[in-house]
Design a protein around this motif. Structure first.
Motif, PDB file in Angstrom:
ATOM      1  N   LEU A 145       8.510  23.854 -13.628  1.00 49.24           N
ATOM      2  CA  LEU A 145       9.754  24.511 -12.829  1.00 49.24           C
ATOM      3  C   LEU A 145      10.836  23.460 -12.239  1.00 49.24           C
ATOM      4  CD1 LEU A 145      11.149  26.733 -11.231  1.00 49.24           C
ATOM      5  CD2 LEU A 145       9.385  26.438  -9.361  1.00 49.24           C
ATOM      6  N   HIS A 146      11.918  23.853 -12.655  1.00 47.13           N
ATOM      7  CA  HIS A 146      13.079  22.881 -12.295  1.00 47.13           C
ATOM      8  C   HIS A 146      14.343  23.815 -11.994  1.00 47.13           C
ATOM      9  CE1 HIS A 146      12.626  22.617 -16.772  1.00 47.13           C
ATOM     10  NE2 HIS A 146      13.919  22.573 -16.866  1.00 47.13           N
ATOM     11  N   LEU A 147      14.975  23.363 -11.045  1.00 46.86           N
ATOM     12  CA  LEU A 147      16.272  23.918 -10.721  1.00 46.86           C
ATOM     13  C   LEU A 147      17.406  22.955 -11.220  1.00 46.86           C
ATOM     14  CD1 LEU A 147      16.094  25.101  -7.067  1.00 46.86           C
ATOM     15  CD2 LEU A 147      15.659  26.369  -9.166  1.00 46.86           C
ATOM     16  N   HIS A 148      18.225  23.252 -12.154  1.00 46.34           N
ATOM     17  CA  HIS A 148      19.376  22.517 -12.829  1.00 46.34           C
ATOM     18  C   HIS A 148      20.556  22.751 -11.657  1.00 46.34           C
ATOM     19  CE1 HIS A 148      18.442  21.772 -16.818  1.00 46.34           C
ATOM     20  NE2 HIS A 148      17.487  22.921 -16.780  1.00 46.34           N
ATOM     21  N   LEU A 149      20.821  21.712 -10.829  1.00 43.79           N
ATOM     22  CA  LEU A 149      22.003  21.511  -9.990  1.00 43.79           C
ATOM     23  C   LEU A 149      23.143  20.928 -10.603  1.00 43.79           C
ATOM     24  CD1 LEU A 149      23.385  21.724  -7.103  1.00 43.79           C
ATOM     25  CD2 LEU A 149      22.084  19.376  -6.510  1.00 43.79           C
ATOM     26  N   LEU A 150      24.284  21.884 -11.019  1.00 43.21           N
ATOM     27  CA  LEU A 150      25.294  21.227 -11.714  1.00 43.21           C
ATOM     28  C   LEU A 150      26.481  21.508 -10.866  1.00 43.21           C
ATOM     29  CD1 LEU A 150      24.086  23.648 -14.791  1.00 43.21           C
ATOM     30  CD2 LEU A 150      24.534  21.115 -15.151  1.00 43.21           C
ATOM     31  N   GLY A 151      27.551  20.505 -11.042  1.00 44.80           N
ATOM     32  CA  GLY A 151      28.706  20.440 -10.149  1.00 44.80           C
ATOM     33  C   GLY A 151      29.673  19.469 -10.667  1.00 44.80           C
ATOM     34  N   GLY A 152      30.970  19.633 -10.272  1.00 46.38           N
ATOM     35  CA  GLY A 152      31.934  18.642 -10.534  1.00 46.38           C
ATOM     36  C   GLY A 152      32.708  19.088 -11.388  1.00 46.38           C
ATOM     37  N   ARG A 153      32.834  20.089 -11.965  1.00 47.00           N
ATOM     38  CA  ARG A 153      33.554  20.660 -12.885  1.00 47.00           C
ATOM     39  C   ARG A 153      33.607  22.224 -12.771  1.00 47.00           C
ATOM     40  NH1 ARG A 153      31.181  23.188 -16.944  1.00 47.00           N
ATOM     41  NH2 ARG A 153      29.302  22.274 -18.051  1.00 47.00           N
ATOM     42  N   ARG A 154      34.782  23.149 -13.357  1.00 46.59           N
ATOM     43  CA  ARG A 154      34.917  24.387 -13.523  1.00 46.59           C
ATOM     44  C   ARG A 154      33.906  24.762 -14.485  1.00 46.59           C
ATOM     45  NH1 ARG A 154      38.540  28.049 -11.006  1.00 46.59           N
ATOM     46  NH2 ARG A 154      38.895  27.324  -9.231  1.00 46.59           N
ATOM     47  N   MET A 155      33.193  25.846 -14.246  1.00 48.73           N
ATOM     48  CA  MET A 155      32.027  26.220 -15.359  1.00 48.73           C
ATOM     49  C   MET A 155      32.546  27.872 -15.797  1.00 48.73           C
ATOM     50  SD  MET A 155      28.879  24.943 -13.715  1.00 48.73           S
ATOM     51  CE  MET A 155      29.039  23.655 -12.473  1.00 48.73           C
ATOM     52  N   SER A 156      32.114  28.126 -16.835  1.00 46.56           N
ATOM     53  CA  SER A 156      32.589  29.374 -17.551  1.00 46.56           C
ATOM     54  C   SER A 156      31.215  30.264 -17.191  1.00 46.56           C
ATOM     55  CB  SER A 156      32.787  29.314 -18.977  1.00 46.56           C
ATOM     56  OG  SER A 156      31.584  28.720 -19.730  1.00 46.56           O
ATOM     57  N   TRP A 157      31.405  31.705 -17.358  1.00 47.36           N
ATOM     58  CA  TRP A 157      30.511  32.608 -16.932  1.00 47.36           C
ATOM     59  C   TRP A 157      30.758  33.705 -18.193  1.00 47.36           C
ATOM     60  CZ3 TRP A 157      26.097  32.253 -14.527  1.00 47.36           C
ATOM     61  CH2 TRP A 157      25.378  33.611 -14.511  1.00 47.36           C
ATOM     62  N   PRO A 158      29.641  34.310 -18.995  1.00 51.38           N
ATOM     63  CA  PRO A 158      28.544  33.948 -18.712  1.00 51.38           C
ATOM     64  C   PRO A 158      28.173  32.565 -19.418  1.00 51.38           C
ATOM     65  CG  PRO A 158      28.632  35.721 -20.491  1.00 51.38           C
ATOM     66  CD  PRO A 158      29.993  35.427 -19.767  1.00 51.38           C
ATOM     67  N   PRO A 159      27.028  32.124 -19.312  1.00 52.98           N
ATOM     68  CA  PRO A 159      26.546  30.795 -19.849  1.00 52.98           C
ATOM     69  C   PRO A 159      26.150  31.166 -21.309  1.00 52.98           C
ATOM     70  CG  PRO A 159      24.897  31.420 -18.284  1.00 52.98           C
ATOM     71  CD  PRO A 159      26.030  32.552 -18.198  1.00 52.98           C
ATOM     72  N   ALA A 205      22.894  19.153  -2.693  1.00 54.99           N
ATOM     73  CA  ALA A 205      24.214  19.607  -3.277  1.00 54.99           C
ATOM     74  C   ALA A 205      25.069  19.078  -1.983  1.00 54.99           C
ATOM     75  CB  ALA A 205      24.435  20.972  -3.418  1.00 54.99           C
ATOM     76  N   THR A 206      24.755  19.169  -0.845  1.00 53.46           N
ATOM     77  CA  THR A 206      25.862  18.810   0.320  1.00 53.46           C
ATOM     78  C   THR A 206      25.826  17.187   0.205  1.00 53.46           C
ATOM     79  OG1 THR A 206      25.111  20.788   1.520  1.00 53.46           O
ATOM     80  CG2 THR A 206      25.733  19.003   2.805  1.00 53.46           C
ATOM     81  N   GLU A 207      24.617  16.755   0.102  1.00 54.93           N
ATOM     82  CA  GLU A 207      24.592  15.316   0.039  1.00 54.93           C
ATOM     83  C   GLU A 207      25.417  14.580  -0.839  1.00 54.93           C
ATOM     84  OE1 GLU A 207      20.581  13.741   0.659  1.00 54.93           O
ATOM     85  OE2 GLU A 207      21.112  12.060  -0.763  1.00 54.93           O
ATOM     86  N   LEU A 208      25.454  15.576  -2.188  1.00 54.84           N
ATOM     87  CA  LEU A 208      26.420  14.993  -3.263  1.00 54.84           C
ATOM     88  C   LEU A 208      27.751  15.459  -3.170  1.00 54.84           C
ATOM     89  CD1 LEU A 208      23.455  15.151  -6.030  1.00 54.84           C
ATOM     90  CD2 LEU A 208      24.044  13.371  -4.834  1.00 54.84           C
ATOM     91  N   GLY A 209      28.269  16.017  -2.172  1.00 53.95           N
ATOM     92  CA  GLY A 209      29.533  16.263  -2.047  1.00 53.95           C
ATOM     93  C   GLY A 209      30.067  17.370  -2.824  1.00 53.95           C
ATOM     94  N   LEU A 210      29.074  18.469  -2.867  1.00 58.60           N
ATOM     95  CA  LEU A 210      29.536  19.576  -3.716  1.00 58.60           C
ATOM     96  C   LEU A 210      29.877  20.748  -3.122  1.00 58.60           C
ATOM     97  CD1 LEU A 210      26.511  19.291  -6.748  1.00 58.60           C
ATOM     98  CD2 LEU A 210      29.096  18.421  -6.723  1.00 58.60           C
ATOM     99  N   ASP A 211      29.906  20.778  -1.964  1.00 59.01           N
ATOM    100  CA  ASP A 211      30.003  22.105  -1.036  1.00 59.01           C
ATOM    101  C   ASP A 211      31.703  22.713  -1.100  1.00 59.01           C
ATOM    102  OD1 ASP A 211      27.481  22.518  -0.021  1.00 59.01           O
ATOM    103  OD2 ASP A 211      27.855  21.242   1.359  1.00 59.01           O
ATOM    104  N   ALA A 212      32.397  21.947  -1.233  1.00 55.16           N
ATOM    105  CA  ALA A 212      33.836  22.279  -1.340  1.00 55.16           C
ATOM    106  C   ALA A 212      34.204  22.815  -2.661  1.00 55.16           C
ATOM    107  CB  ALA A 212      34.796  20.893  -1.043  1.00 55.16           C
TER     108      ALA A 212
END
Ligand code: AMP
Length: 119
Positions: free
Chosen positions: A104-118, A77-84
């Protein structure tokens, strides 16, 4: 945990038998772009050895693996610039959660606002 499972597409990606856009590798994990991205950044983070789902990562070995996998996902996530902006890590387990690949896989999702709950 086993080294590879027959007919597991993610084991085949780890082995290089199926192409994938790999973002980063560690000694025991691989991060690659999801084929059907649901966010501007959508990366799958998987252990190189076959583990069916998070519930199968048992005992001291599973505990250590899950810790390393989460740390690795955070590095990606850091490498892909998602921390901010922040990001979401999700692991689907079983049919109710919609798990479609039994490795087993973790989905790493970023770059847009997400709603909750999924959904
Ligand atoms: P899940 O539904 O949580 O099991 O997630 C499986 C994910 O794997 C889905 O988001 C698929 O788009 C993704 N996927 C399936 N096959 C591939 C592949 N060959 N390369 C990259 N992503 C894949």
């Amino acid at each position: 945990m086993s080294s590879a499972a027959a007919d597991c597409i993610f084991c085949r990606i780890v082995a290089g038998e199926i192409p994938a856009t790999v973002v980063r590798r560690s000694p025991d994990a691989v991060a690659f772009r999801d084929l059907d991205p649901r966010a501007p950044t959508h990366v799958l983070v998987i252990p190189s050895a076959h583990v069916g789902a998070v519930r199968d990562a048992t005992g001291p070995e599973g505990e250590a693996l899950l810790g390393r996998l989460l740390q690795f996902a955070a590095e990606v996530a850091t490498e892909l610039g998602l921390d901010a902006g922040g990001y979401r890590l999700v692991t689907n387990t079983g049919p109710d959660a919609g798990q479609s690949v039994a490795h087993l896989h973790l989905h790493l999702l970023g770059g847009r606002r997400m709603s909750w709950p999924p959904g």
